[in-house]
Structure formats: C-alpha cells, structure tokens
Design an enzyme around this catalytic site. Structure first.
Site: not given
Length: 294
Positions: A152, A158, A232, A247
């Site tokens: 990211q 996100c 998140h 992630d």
C-alpha cells in the site's frame, strides 16, 4: 448461538459507546451491519454515544505519499465500484458477514473467495507486524507462488488495496471485462514485485477516478481528504491449501496455516478472534466476503 442485538437500528442507548455496526453480547463477537447503519470500510468509523450523537474517530498525520478518500463499508457501494472497474458482479459480489458464530457464518453465500477485515490498529498492531516480519526473516515461511500481493503506497487506500487483493487472487474464478481498468491493471502486474504493483495503483488508468466517485457515495458524508485514522483493512484468501493474510502495510503475506476453499470463512474467523484478543476493549471490527451470487 448468540442472538444479535439491534442496538443501533432500534436506537437503544447503551451504557458505553458502541460501534454502530458491531455489538458484543456475553463476551461473544457480533458483526452488526444493518440498513440504517453508517458504515465505513476504511479509514473512518462512527460511534453512537449516550446522547445519540455520531462522532467520527479520526487522527491526522503528515505523510509524504498520495492520498485517497476512503470507501464506505457498504457492499452496495463496493460492488458498484468494482463493477465500474471491470468485475462481473452478476457472478460474484461482496456481502456482509454478520458474525463469527457458526450459524451466522453459514448465512454467507458459498463459495467464499476472500474475506475483508476492518479492525482497529495501535501499538499492538505495530508490535505484531514487526514481530511477524522478524520471525519470517529468521525462520522463513511457505508462500505459494500463486499468491498475488501488493504494497500500500497510497494513504487511506487500504480498503481498495483489500478489494484488489481479493479479486487479484481469484482471477481464475471471477470474470473481468476485457480491457477494463482491472483487466489492464492485473495484466500490467505480471512479473512485478509487490512494491511495484502498489506503485502501479497510483497511476492505474480509471481506478482512481472510479474510486473517488464511489467514495462520495453511500449513507455517510465523505471525510476530509487529509483525515487519517486508527483503523486498517486486510484481506484473507486461500491458496494451495493455506490461508493467507494480505496486508499492504506488512513486509510479507502471512501464512496462517492450513485451509481450503470450503473452510476459508471459518478459518478466517479463527484468525479474526486472535485480532480481537489484542484489543479486547475495542469493538470496531467488520467482515465482508466475496461470494458467488448463486
């Protein structure tokens, strides 16, 4: 089975602030989306206070990277967004997951291709992230070469990174419109590193524009562009018999052990409970699944 309490929908005031799409009953986890709930996928979440006021939980930080508005945690908004950038949503759509109770998990249409988790971050998240990376650096881990993973590089993105992770790891199952924004993006990601794939999103044709339009829709007024928050969004997918957490802020994909296409949702629920144990006093958790429409 834990009964769901319609606290937010019925305007019942609790003694403590509660997330309008989460309710905890008898120490059990309940995800609680409803038609009248204001829901943000990332990075903004809303709480209902004793006075009935809606208060955004936000923090602001200076970051030297591109910044997007967050998407609302609303399957209708998400489905419109991914349809506009190329996913055939007549075959697969994002749907709410109402809780971690077995009976509630069974309500989710099957097969499930991926799961999106929104959760609160803080010191425990940073510590866990660093500990995971150090352990993998020292011991290594099994990661299928079929896993698509991206970094990211855009603030407040996100949610979109999670959506792309979910779709990108199921290109053999979902249908993309030829020459659509998603089709072009994934074609360009071939043989690219996760860092390069993340940077490509910054200039991906059409995706940023459609994202901006989708971020302005939904039940809740869009936050300010400079807002950043302590929430998140990550994605869980199954590949080659293992469950992976993707992630964009972590150094690696995280292998959470054995799984299967039939048990991905239940296996993800077990991991989500561990996330909850790190912040037992914080109720801000939601799940959304990418599922077949029939």
């Amino acid at each position: 089975m834990v009964a769901m309490k319609q606290a937010a929908c019925n305007r019942r005031m609790l003694s403590l602030p509660v997330c309008v799409f989460c309710t905890v009953v008898s120490m059990s986890f309940i995800l609680h989306p409803c038609n009248n709930t204001h829901r943000y996928l990332s990075p903004r979440i809303l709480t209902l206070t004793m006075a009935g006021q809606i208060i955004p939980i936000t923090t602001t930080m200076a970051e030297d990277r591109p910044r997007w508005l967050p998407l609302e945690s609303n399957p209708e908004v998400m489905n419109k967004f991914v349809a506009n950038i190329g996913l055939d949503t007549t075959k697969h759509q994002f749907v709410d997951v109402y809780g971690l109770d077995e009976a509630l998990l069974q309500m989710v249409p099957r097969p499930v291709l991926g799961v999106l988790l929104l959760f609160p971050v803080g010191d425990s998240y940073v510590e866990q992230r660093e500990a995971e990376a150090a352990k993998i650096d020292e011991e290594g881990q099994v990661v299928s070469d079929k896993v698509f993973s991206m970094s990211q590089t855009i603030s407040n993105a996100c949610g979109t990174v999670g959506l792309i992770h979910c779709i990108g790891n199921n290109l053999d199952k979902v249908t993309l419109t030829p020459d659509s924004y998603l089709d072009k993006y994934f074609s360009g990601c071939e043989d690219k590193s996760r860092e390069e794939a993340g940077q490509m999103l910054e200039t991906a044709e059409g995706i940023s524009g459609e994202h901006e339009e989708s971020a302005a829709e939904g039940q809740t007024e869009a936050p300010e562009l400079e807002d950043s928050v302590d929430l998140h969004f990550v994605c869980f997918i199954e590949r080659d018999g293992h469950l992976y957490e993707l992630d964009g802020n972590k150094k690696y994909p995280i292998n959470h052990g054995e799984s299967s296409p039939d048990t991905i949702l239940e296996d993800t629920a077990k991991v989500v409970k561990k996330f909850m144990d790190r912040t037992p006093d914080d109720l801000r958790f939601t799940l959304v699944a990418l599922s077949a429409t029939s």
